[in-house]
Enzyme design. Sequence first.
Site, PDB file in Angstrom:
ATOM      1  N   ASP A   1       0.809  -1.116  -0.005  1.00 54.89           N
ATOM      2  CA  ASP A   1      -0.092  -0.013   0.270  1.00 54.89           C
ATOM      3  C   ASP A   1       0.750   1.383  -0.007  1.00 54.89           C
ATOM      4  OD1 ASP A   1      -3.328   0.370   0.956  1.00 54.89           O
ATOM      5  OD2 ASP A   1      -1.960   2.125   0.960  1.00 54.89           O
TER       6      ASP A   1
ATOM      7  N   LEU B   1       0.092   3.990   0.960  1.00 54.95           N
ATOM      8  CA  LEU B   1      -0.438   4.857   2.057  1.00 54.95           C
ATOM      9  C   LEU B   1      -0.601   6.182   1.774  1.00 54.95           C
ATOM     10  CD1 LEU B   1       1.902   3.350   5.000  1.00 54.95           C
ATOM     11  CD2 LEU B   1      -0.418   2.761   4.441  1.00 54.95           C
TER      12      LEU B   1
ATOM     13  N   THR C   1      -9.861   6.460  -5.588  1.00 60.92           N
ATOM     14  CA  THR C   1     -11.253   5.899  -5.481  1.00 60.92           C
ATOM     15  C   THR C   1     -12.207   6.899  -5.568  1.00 60.92           C
ATOM     16  OG1 THR C   1     -11.240   5.863  -3.344  1.00 60.92           O
ATOM     17  CG2 THR C   1     -10.616   3.642  -4.596  1.00 60.92           C
TER      18      THR C   1
ATOM     19  N   THR D   1      -2.045   5.241 -11.059  1.00 54.65           N
ATOM     20  CA  THR D   1      -2.229   4.101 -10.024  1.00 54.65           C
ATOM     21  C   THR D   1      -3.331   3.006 -10.732  1.00 54.65           C
ATOM     22  OG1 THR D   1      -1.971   5.517  -8.082  1.00 54.65           O
ATOM     23  CG2 THR D   1      -3.539   3.264  -7.799  1.00 54.65           C
TER      24      THR D   1
ATOM     25  N   ASP E   1     -19.242  -0.919 -10.405  1.00 49.18           N
ATOM     26  CA  ASP E   1     -20.179  -0.786 -11.299  1.00 49.18           C
ATOM     27  C   ASP E   1     -20.250   0.549 -12.278  1.00 49.18           C
ATOM     28  OD1 ASP E   1     -20.756   1.077  -9.343  1.00 49.18           O
ATOM     29  OD2 ASP E   1     -22.692   0.387  -8.461  1.00 49.18           O
TER      30      ASP E   1
ATOM     31  N   ALA F   1     -13.318   5.918 -16.104  1.00 48.17           N
ATOM     32  CA  ALA F   1     -12.540   5.374 -17.259  1.00 48.17           C
ATOM     33  C   ALA F   1     -11.111   4.879 -16.828  1.00 48.17           C
ATOM     34  CB  ALA F   1     -12.315   6.830 -18.140  1.00 48.17           C
TER      35      ALA F   1
ATOM     36  N   LYS G   1     -10.656   2.944 -14.294  1.00 52.13           N
ATOM     37  CA  LYS G   1     -11.067   1.408 -13.742  1.00 52.13           C
ATOM     38  C   LYS G   1     -11.556   0.869 -14.901  1.00 52.13           C
ATOM     39  CE  LYS G   1     -11.324   0.140 -10.116  1.00 52.13           C
ATOM     40  NZ  LYS G   1     -10.477  -0.425  -9.324  1.00 52.13           N
TER      41      LYS G   1
ATOM     42  N   ARG H   1     -22.342  17.540  -9.079  1.00 49.08           N
ATOM     43  CA  ARG H   1     -21.164  17.058  -9.668  1.00 49.08           C
ATOM     44  C   ARG H   1     -21.292  16.997 -10.789  1.00 49.08           C
ATOM     45  NH1 ARG H   1     -20.088  11.098  -7.512  1.00 49.08           N
ATOM     46  NH2 ARG H   1     -19.074  12.119  -5.907  1.00 49.08           N
TER      47      ARG H   1
HETATM   48  P1  NAD Z   1      -9.627   3.642  -0.502  1.00 47.94           P
HETATM   49  O1  NAD Z   1      -9.545   4.877  -1.208  1.00 47.94           O
HETATM   50  O2  NAD Z   1     -10.331   3.577   0.769  1.00 47.94           O
HETATM   51  O3  NAD Z   1      -8.243   2.790  -0.452  1.00 47.94           O
HETATM   52  C1  NAD Z   1      -7.570   2.621  -1.688  1.00 47.94           C
HETATM   53  C2  NAD Z   1      -6.095   2.293  -1.203  1.00 47.94           C
HETATM   54  O4  NAD Z   1      -5.212   2.086  -2.246  1.00 47.94           O
HETATM   55  C3  NAD Z   1      -5.521   3.271   0.007  1.00 47.94           C
HETATM   56  O5  NAD Z   1      -4.967   2.194   1.120  1.00 47.94           O
HETATM   57  C4  NAD Z   1      -4.298   3.560  -0.856  1.00 47.94           C
HETATM   58  O6  NAD Z   1      -3.328   4.114   0.191  1.00 47.94           O
HETATM   59  C5  NAD Z   1      -3.956   2.625  -1.901  1.00 47.94           C
HETATM   60  N1  NAD Z   1      -3.470   2.860  -2.949  1.00 47.94           N
HETATM   61  C6  NAD Z   1      -3.601   4.190  -3.751  1.00 47.94           C
HETATM   62  N2  NAD Z   1      -2.505   4.180  -4.718  1.00 47.94           N
HETATM   63  C7  NAD Z   1      -1.909   3.277  -4.439  1.00 47.94           C
HETATM   64  C8  NAD Z   1      -0.551   2.717  -5.212  1.00 47.94           C
HETATM   65  N3  NAD Z   1      -0.321   3.616  -6.540  1.00 47.94           N
HETATM   66  N4  NAD Z   1      -0.039   1.729  -4.835  1.00 47.94           N
HETATM   67  C9  NAD Z   1      -0.143   0.951  -3.668  1.00 47.94           C
HETATM   68  N5  NAD Z   1      -1.230   1.439  -2.926  1.00 47.94           N
HETATM   69  C10 NAD Z   1      -2.197   2.537  -3.392  1.00 47.94           C
HETATM   70  O7  NAD Z   1     -10.652   2.634  -1.429  1.00 47.94           O
HETATM   71  P2  NAD Z   1     -11.850   1.769  -1.253  1.00 47.94           P
HETATM   72  O8  NAD Z   1     -13.103   2.231  -1.037  1.00 47.94           O
HETATM   73  O9  NAD Z   1     -11.093   0.561  -0.235  1.00 47.94           O
HETATM   74  O10 NAD Z   1     -11.469   0.819  -2.686  1.00 47.94           O
HETATM   75  C11 NAD Z   1     -10.947  -0.056  -2.815  1.00 47.94           C
HETATM   76  C12 NAD Z   1     -11.128  -0.831  -4.324  1.00 47.94           C
HETATM   77  O11 NAD Z   1     -12.567  -1.143  -4.302  1.00 47.94           O
HETATM   78  C13 NAD Z   1     -10.909   0.074  -5.393  1.00 47.94           C
HETATM   79  O12 NAD Z   1     -10.231  -0.519  -6.458  1.00 47.94           O
HETATM   80  C14 NAD Z   1     -12.240   0.843  -5.784  1.00 47.94           C
HETATM   81  O13 NAD Z   1     -12.154   1.042  -7.081  1.00 47.94           O
HETATM   82  C15 NAD Z   1     -13.009  -0.467  -5.445  1.00 47.94           C
HETATM   83  N6  NAD Z   1     -14.454  -0.014  -5.502  1.00 47.94           N
HETATM   84  C16 NAD Z   1     -14.823   0.827  -4.279  1.00 47.94           C
HETATM   85  C17 NAD Z   1     -16.138   1.044  -4.064  1.00 47.94           C
HETATM   86  C18 NAD Z   1     -16.583   1.877  -2.871  1.00 47.94           C
HETATM   87  O14 NAD Z   1     -17.839   2.051  -2.776  1.00 47.94           O
HETATM   88  N7  NAD Z   1     -15.618   2.242  -2.040  1.00 47.94           N
HETATM   89  C19 NAD Z   1     -17.174   0.417  -5.000  1.00 47.94           C
HETATM   90  C20 NAD Z   1     -16.679   0.002  -6.291  1.00 47.94           C
HETATM   91  C21 NAD Z   1     -15.384  -0.482  -6.251  1.00 47.94           C
HETATM   92  O1  TDX Z   2     -20.972  15.217  -0.159  1.00 47.88           O
HETATM   93  C1  TDX Z   2     -21.390  14.536  -1.090  1.00 47.88           C
HETATM   94  N1  TDX Z   2     -22.698  14.794  -1.508  1.00 47.88           N
HETATM   95  C2  TDX Z   2     -23.259  13.927  -2.315  1.00 47.88           C
HETATM   96  O2  TDX Z   2     -24.584  14.240  -2.834  1.00 47.88           O
HETATM   97  C3  TDX Z   2     -20.716  13.413  -1.639  1.00 47.88           C
HETATM   98  C4  TDX Z   2     -19.365  13.105  -1.283  1.00 47.88           C
HETATM   99  C5  TDX Z   2     -21.336  12.728  -2.591  1.00 47.88           C
HETATM  100  N2  TDX Z   2     -22.697  12.956  -3.010  1.00 47.88           N
HETATM  101  C6  TDX Z   2     -23.435  11.920  -3.846  1.00 47.88           C
HETATM  102  C7  TDX Z   2     -22.782  11.798  -5.151  1.00 47.88           C
HETATM  103  C8  TDX Z   2     -23.182  10.452  -5.375  1.00 47.88           C
HETATM  104  O3  TDX Z   2     -24.428  10.546  -6.150  1.00 47.88           O
HETATM  105  O4  TDX Z   2     -23.615  10.895  -3.196  1.00 47.88           O
HETATM  106  C9  TDX Z   2     -23.652   9.847  -4.031  1.00 47.88           C
HETATM  107  C10 TDX Z   2     -22.337   8.760  -3.640  1.00 47.88           C
HETATM  108  O5  TDX Z   2     -21.085   9.770  -3.966  1.00 47.88           O
HETATM  109  P1  TDX Z   2     -19.892   9.064  -3.277  1.00 47.88           P
HETATM  110  O6  TDX Z   2     -19.572   8.558  -2.055  1.00 47.88           O
HETATM  111  O7  TDX Z   2     -18.878   9.969  -3.677  1.00 47.88           O
HETATM  112  O8  TDX Z   2     -19.524   7.709  -4.342  1.00 47.88           O
HETATM  113  P2  TDX Z   2     -20.000   7.546  -6.037  1.00 47.88           P
HETATM  114  O9  TDX Z   2     -19.515   8.537  -6.700  1.00 47.88           O
HETATM  115  O10 TDX Z   2     -21.116   6.796  -6.329  1.00 47.88           O
HETATM  116  O11 TDX Z   2     -18.762   6.250  -6.232  1.00 47.88           O
HETATM  117  C11 TDX Z   2     -18.554   5.287  -5.311  1.00 47.88           C
HETATM  118  O12 TDX Z   2     -19.073   4.137  -5.677  1.00 47.88           O
HETATM  119  C12 TDX Z   2     -18.619   3.313  -6.860  1.00 47.88           C
HETATM  120  C13 TDX Z   2     -17.050   5.081  -4.985  1.00 47.88           C
HETATM  121  O13 TDX Z   2     -16.502   6.217  -4.344  1.00 47.88           O
HETATM  122  C14 TDX Z   2     -16.321   4.542  -6.122  1.00 47.88           C
HETATM  123  O14 TDX Z   2     -15.215   4.156  -5.516  1.00 47.88           O
HETATM  124  C15 TDX Z   2     -17.024   3.322  -6.589  1.00 47.88           C
HETATM  125  O15 TDX Z   2     -16.262   2.658  -7.683  1.00 47.88           O
END
Ligand code: NAD
Ligand code: TDX
Length: 342
Positions: free
Chosen positions: A37, A39, A87, A102, A128, A153, A155, A274
């Site tokens: 990671d 970090l 992310t 990344t 998704d 794009a 991803k 957004r």
């Molecule tokens: P997060 O942002 O909490 O964590 C990402 C981690 O990757 C962090 O620990 C960061 O330090 C590490 N990282 C970033 N760049 C790096 C690099 N170049 N080398 C090594 N480590 C690196 O993200 P998350 O929410 O835990 O998401 C994890 C995975 O799931 C991602 O691939 C994201 O696209 C996918 N995903 C997340 C969601 C969601 O709702 N959070 C939904 C769909 C898919």
């Molecule tokens: O302050 C906010 N106000 C608001 O209205 C934020 C942060 C978000 N939003 C809205 C935007 C989206 O419609 O809420 C919804 C969720 O937003 P996010 O939490 O930023 O998630 P989203 O854009 O849906 O993307 C998430 O799901 C797919 C993750 O961040 C991605 O990593 C994942 O791939």
Amino acid sequence: MHLLVTGGAGFIGSTFVRALLTGAYPAFAGAAVTVLDKLTYAGNPANLAAVADRPGFRLVSGDIADAALVRELLTPGSLVVNFAAETHVDRSIADAASFVHTNVTGTHVLLDAALEQGAGRFLQVSTDEVYGSIDSGSWTESSPLLPNSPYAASKTSADLLALSYFRTHGLDVTITRCSNNYGPHQHPEKLIPRFTVRLLAGRSVPLYGDGRHIRDWLHVDDHCRGIQLALERGESGAVYHIGGGTELSNRLLTRELLATCGADWSSVRHVADRKGHHRRYSLDDSKLRALGYRPRVEFAEGLRATVGWYRAHPDWWAPRAAYETPYAPAGGGHPASVHPPK
Ligand code: NAD
Ligand code: TDX
């Protein structure tokens, strides 16, 4: 058995590692786990403190795009679970460079190293968002890829590269695409933790646009169970959806959070939308369900427990609270609404 878990100090990766090392996944009992990671602002070693002294565990601070380092960490047969990514959609709109580095270059470097070192299965954790937005119905794994944001794009590019390594080189690649995750340890730049920590701090919450955008909410524990199932039993070269089964507009979700945090609609600030905001995501996850996947965490209970976790851990979120970051859409928008959601 050895697993290289990249991005394992982030929200979902650390949940996966904690579950694996505390015996939640019998198929991987006794496995050695290396977390790689970088970090970044999103990675936090404290997320792994509970398992830091488990035998076979190590945390390496480094970049997945560092080819020499990645080669050194992989041994023949190592399984790779690639969570590492930038992310946050809003950050990708402000500056996409780190997303390309990344999510695209980093994944490419990992794929090359996995091939060179004779690694075992390479599980790419995807999203998704690669499909864009859907007004009605649900995407299947063969729906067209139509990403809109720079995050999506990047991803999508990673998914296509991973599949190309399966089709061209025969690398054992499996991809999972999930819906919106929630749960403890999520960075407060994302909707649920951002609104939770702001409400707990007595602040207002910024709802983008008309707030009628729809997301399908998936508890992080269910997501990780789906990933381990695809890692263990998924087909090589296949894509699997992991859904949560709880579609909610942001307005309705906000109403739930206000009630759980003891606030009312006067805490909601309507702000500018957004750019390129996706209207709705919806996944058909019957393919993984055929392998036995079922989300287990009921949404109301999962949300209540998540808010409880943030309430109990201000030490975790206060240093990274979202209202300190510059990535929200520029303010303005409409004045605060006093009307509850319809
Ligand atoms: P997060 O942002 O909490 O964590 C990402 C981690 O990757 C962090 O620990 C960061 O330090 C590490 N990282 C970033 N760049 C790096 C690099 N170049 N080398 C090594 N480590 C690196 O993200 P998350 O929410 O835990 O998401 C994890 C995975 O799931 C991602 O691939 C994201 O696209 C996918 N995903 C997340 C969601 C969601 O709702 N959070 C939904 C769909 C898919
Ligand atoms: O302050 C906010 N106000 C608001 O209205 C934020 C942060 C978000 N939003 C809205 C935007 C989206 O419609 O809420 C919804 C969720 O937003 P996010 O939490 O930023 O998630 P989203 O854009 O849906 O993307 C998430 O799901 C797919 C993750 O961040 C991605 O990593 C994942 O791939």
